[in-house]
Motif scaffolding. Structure first.
Motif, short mmCIF file in Angstrom:
data_model
loop_
_atom_site.label_atom_id
_atom_site.label_comp_id
_atom_site.label_asym_id
_atom_site.label_seq_id
_atom_site.Cartn_x
_atom_site.Cartn_y
_atom_site.Cartn_z
N SER A 86 0.80 -1.22 0.00
CA SER A 86 0.00 0.00 0.00
C SER A 86 0.84 1.28 0.00
CB SER A 86 -0.94 0.01 1.21
OG SER A 86 -0.20 0.02 2.41
N ASP A 87 2.14 1.16 0.12
CA ASP A 87 3.00 2.35 0.19
C ASP A 87 3.52 2.72 -1.20
OD1 ASP A 87 4.44 4.45 1.36
OD2 ASP A 87 6.22 3.21 1.56
N LEU A 88 2.60 3.16 -2.04
CA LEU A 88 2.97 3.45 -3.43
C LEU A 88 3.69 4.78 -3.60
CD1 LEU A 88 -0.33 2.20 -5.10
CD2 LEU A 88 1.81 0.94 -4.71
N ASP A 89 3.56 5.67 -2.63
CA ASP A 89 4.17 6.99 -2.76
C ASP A 89 5.45 7.16 -1.93
OD1 ASP A 89 3.13 7.07 -0.21
OD2 ASP A 89 2.01 8.94 -0.49
N GLY A 90 5.90 6.10 -1.27
CA GLY A 90 7.13 6.17 -0.50
C GLY A 90 6.99 6.87 0.83
N SER A 91 5.77 7.04 1.32
CA SER A 91 5.56 7.78 2.57
C SER A 91 6.15 7.04 3.77
CB SER A 91 4.07 8.06 2.79
OG SER A 91 3.34 6.86 2.87
N CYS A 92 6.26 5.74 3.70
CA CYS A 92 6.84 4.99 4.82
C CYS A 92 8.31 5.37 5.02
CB CYS A 92 6.69 3.49 4.59
SG CYS A 92 7.36 2.49 5.93
N ARG A 105 9.74 8.11 4.23
CA ARG A 105 9.77 9.46 4.78
C ARG A 105 9.43 9.45 6.27
NH1 ARG A 105 7.49 10.29 -0.13
NH2 ARG A 105 5.37 10.56 0.67
#
Length: 82
Positions: free
Chosen positions: A37-43, A45
């Protein structure tokens, strides 16, 4: 980034923690869900931000994450005969 680090970061970004008694199956499920579910790399960050705001807390949590990932994904436990 190696696989252990990627899985550890994914666990870091879940609601699981050392104060909860989570099963190996729950850890696996949460990590795989986080990775998917972390498609935008927010993890990544989030992990970096935690290191910047509370380095000691980040280090403790990441150590726990690595330990749990080794247990959940790398352990070769063999069932014992009764």
């Amino acid at each position: 980034m190696d696989v252990l680090e990627a899985l550890s970061q994914a666990l870091f970004c879940t609601s699981l923690g050392p104060d909860l008694s989570s099963s190996v199956d729950e850890i696996r499920s949460c990590v795989l869900h986080q990775l998917g579910s972390d498609l935008d790399g927010s993890c990544a960050r989030h992990v970096a931000g935690a290191a910047g705001t509370d380095a000691a807390g980040h280090d403790r949590r990441m150590a726990w994450c690595r330990q749990m990932i080794r247990l959940a994904f790398y352990s070769q436990a063999t069932p014992r005969s009764a």
